[in-house]
Design a protein around this motif. Sequence first.
Motif, PDB file in Angstrom:
ATOM      1  N   LYS A  86     -12.727   0.437  19.312  1.00 12.21           N
ATOM      2  CA  LYS A  86     -12.529  -0.056  20.670  1.00 12.21           C
ATOM      3  C   LYS A  86     -11.084   0.200  21.084  1.00 12.21           C
ATOM      4  N   PRO A  87     -10.827   0.325  22.381  1.00 12.96           N
ATOM      5  CA  PRO A  87      -9.442   0.515  22.824  1.00 12.96           C
ATOM      6  C   PRO A  87      -8.495  -0.570  22.313  1.00 12.96           C
ATOM      7  N   GLU A  88      -8.995  -1.772  22.160  1.00 10.59           N
ATOM      8  CA  GLU A  88      -8.132  -2.857  21.669  1.00 10.59           C
ATOM      9  C   GLU A  88      -7.786  -2.716  20.195  1.00 10.59           C
ATOM     10  N   ASP A  89      -8.365  -1.750  19.498  1.00  6.43           N
ATOM     11  CA  ASP A  89      -7.959  -1.464  18.126  1.00  6.43           C
ATOM     12  C   ASP A  89      -6.698  -0.611  18.073  1.00  6.43           C
ATOM     13  N   THR A  90      -6.267  -0.122  19.218  1.00  3.28           N
ATOM     14  CA  THR A  90      -5.050   0.681  19.269  1.00  3.28           C
ATOM     15  C   THR A  90      -3.863  -0.130  18.780  1.00  3.28           C
ATOM     16  N   SER A  91      -3.161   0.413  17.799  1.00  7.38           N
ATOM     17  CA  SER A  91      -2.007  -0.287  17.245  1.00  7.38           C
ATOM     18  C   SER A  91      -1.378   0.580  16.160  1.00  7.38           C
ATOM     19  N   VAL A  92      -0.281   0.106  15.614  1.00  9.70           N
ATOM     20  CA  VAL A  92       0.280   0.664  14.392  1.00  9.70           C
ATOM     21  C   VAL A  92      -0.295  -0.130  13.231  1.00  9.70           C
ATOM     22  N   TYR A  93      -0.871   0.572  12.280  1.00  6.58           N
ATOM     23  CA  TYR A  93      -1.508  -0.064  11.129  1.00  6.58           C
ATOM     24  C   TYR A  93      -0.587   0.057   9.918  1.00  6.58           C
ATOM     25  N   TYR A  94      -0.362  -1.087   9.270  1.00 11.45           N
ATOM     26  CA  TYR A  94       0.550  -1.163   8.131  1.00 11.45           C
ATOM     27  C   TYR A  94      -0.216  -1.516   6.859  1.00 11.45           C
ATOM     28  N   CYS A  95       0.096  -0.801   5.812  1.00  9.02           N
ATOM     29  CA  CYS A  95      -0.439  -1.129   4.488  1.00  9.02           C
ATOM     30  C   CYS A  95       0.449  -2.191   3.844  1.00  9.02           C
ATOM     31  N   ARG A  96      -0.173  -3.111   3.173  1.00 10.58           N
ATOM     32  CA  ARG A  96       0.566  -4.173   2.487  1.00 10.58           C
ATOM     33  C   ARG A  96      -0.031  -4.347   1.087  1.00 10.58           C
ATOM     34  N   ALA A  97       0.848  -4.606   0.121  1.00 10.47           N
ATOM     35  CA  ALA A  97       0.403  -4.870  -1.242  1.00 10.47           C
ATOM     36  C   ALA A  97       1.218  -6.028  -1.804  1.00 10.47           C
ATOM     37  N   GLY A 140       2.010 -10.988  -7.475  1.00  3.62           N
ATOM     38  CA  GLY A 140       2.727 -12.240  -7.639  1.00  3.62           C
ATOM     39  C   GLY A 140       3.416 -12.610  -6.338  1.00  3.62           C
ATOM     40  N   PRO A 141       4.685 -12.956  -6.403  1.00  8.52           N
ATOM     41  CA  PRO A 141       5.410 -13.364  -5.196  1.00  8.52           C
ATOM     42  C   PRO A 141       5.994 -12.192  -4.407  1.00  8.52           C
ATOM     43  N   THR A 142       5.837 -10.997  -4.912  1.00  7.07           N
ATOM     44  CA  THR A 142       6.475  -9.836  -4.302  1.00  7.07           C
ATOM     45  C   THR A 142       5.470  -9.053  -3.452  1.00  7.07           C
ATOM     46  N   GLN A 143       5.884  -8.752  -2.242  1.00  2.00           N
ATOM     47  CA  GLN A 143       5.018  -7.953  -1.382  1.00  2.00           C
ATOM     48  C   GLN A 143       5.748  -6.706  -0.909  1.00  2.00           C
ATOM     49  N   TYR A 144       4.959  -5.718  -0.599  1.00  3.13           N
ATOM     50  CA  TYR A 144       5.474  -4.427  -0.178  1.00  3.13           C
ATOM     51  C   TYR A 144       4.747  -4.016   1.097  1.00  3.13           C
ATOM     52  N   TRP A 145       5.468  -3.275   1.934  1.00  6.40           N
ATOM     53  CA  TRP A 145       4.898  -2.793   3.187  1.00  6.40           C
ATOM     54  C   TRP A 145       5.099  -1.293   3.315  1.00  6.40           C
ATOM     55  N   GLY A 146       4.116  -0.627   3.894  1.00  6.52           N
ATOM     56  CA  GLY A 146       4.292   0.753   4.270  1.00  6.52           C
ATOM     57  C   GLY A 146       5.004   0.843   5.606  1.00  6.52           C
ATOM     58  N   LEU A 147       5.265   2.061   6.042  1.00  7.39           N
ATOM     59  CA  LEU A 147       5.998   2.267   7.286  1.00  7.39           C
ATOM     60  C   LEU A 147       5.093   2.241   8.517  1.00  7.39           C
ATOM     61  N   GLY A 148       3.794   2.321   8.306  1.00  7.82           N
ATOM     62  CA  GLY A 148       2.870   2.246   9.427  1.00  7.82           C
ATOM     63  C   GLY A 148       2.360   3.602   9.868  1.00  7.82           C
ATOM     64  N   THR A 149       1.143   3.587  10.409  1.00  9.00           N
ATOM     65  CA  THR A 149       0.545   4.799  10.952  1.00  9.00           C
ATOM     66  C   THR A 149      -0.160   4.433  12.256  1.00  9.00           C
ATOM     67  N   GLN A 150      -0.053   5.298  13.249  1.00  7.97           N
ATOM     68  CA  GLN A 150      -0.565   4.990  14.573  1.00  7.97           C
ATOM     69  C   GLN A 150      -2.052   5.288  14.677  1.00  7.97           C
ATOM     70  N   VAL A 151      -2.772   4.350  15.265  1.00  2.00           N
ATOM     71  CA  VAL A 151      -4.182   4.530  15.616  1.00  2.00           C
ATOM     72  C   VAL A 151      -4.305   4.298  17.121  1.00  2.00           C
ATOM     73  N   THR A 152      -4.832   5.281  17.803  1.00  2.00           N
ATOM     74  CA  THR A 152      -5.004   5.181  19.252  1.00  2.00           C
ATOM     75  C   THR A 152      -6.468   5.429  19.595  1.00  2.00           C
ATOM     76  N   VAL A 153      -7.039   4.517  20.370  1.00  2.00           N
ATOM     77  CA  VAL A 153      -8.435   4.636  20.778  1.00  2.00           C
ATOM     78  C   VAL A 153      -8.484   4.756  22.298  1.00  2.00           C
ATOM     79  N   ALA A 154      -8.957   5.887  22.753  1.00  2.00           N
ATOM     80  CA  ALA A 154      -9.043   6.129  24.189  1.00  2.00           C
ATOM     81  C   ALA A 154     -10.342   5.551  24.746  1.00  2.00           C
ATOM     82  N   PRO A 155     -10.312   5.037  25.982  1.00  2.00           N
ATOM     83  CA  PRO A 155     -11.518   4.438  26.576  1.00  2.00           C
ATOM     84  C   PRO A 155     -12.635   5.459  26.742  1.00  2.00           C
TER      85      PRO A 155
END
Length: 115
Positions: free
Chosen positions: A86-97, A100-115
């Motif tokens: 859906k168009p509302e799914d348009t966003s930058v998507y980030y991976c997270r892992a 324990g108490p430590t978390q990591y993030w990716g830099l993000g990848t763009q997802v664009t959904v046209a109407p």
Amino acid sequence: QVQLVESGGGLAQAGGSLSVSCTASGSTSPFDIMGWHRQGQGDQRELVATITSSGTSRYATSVKGRFTIIRDGTANAITLQMDSLKPEDTSVYYCRARRGPTQYWGLGTQVTVAP
């Protein structure tokens, strides 16, 4: 040093499909949980889907039934298959892992959904 590398995403038409993948480098031990978040309002990152090392998955209500998260535990890698976009799914998507108490993030990848 752990790094999360995202790939995939791009542009799709409403009703179409895309996938985004994330692979961790610099780590041989399995993460407790891996998942995807997306940029929401302001600085907030909203949860999209997560999956634990035992395979338990969780989805945001807005994507349940449309998105599927898959984990290759041996490779510390995940894929998010996104269908019926859906168009509302348009966003930058980030991976997270998290381990324990430590978390990591990716830099993000763009997802664009046209109407």
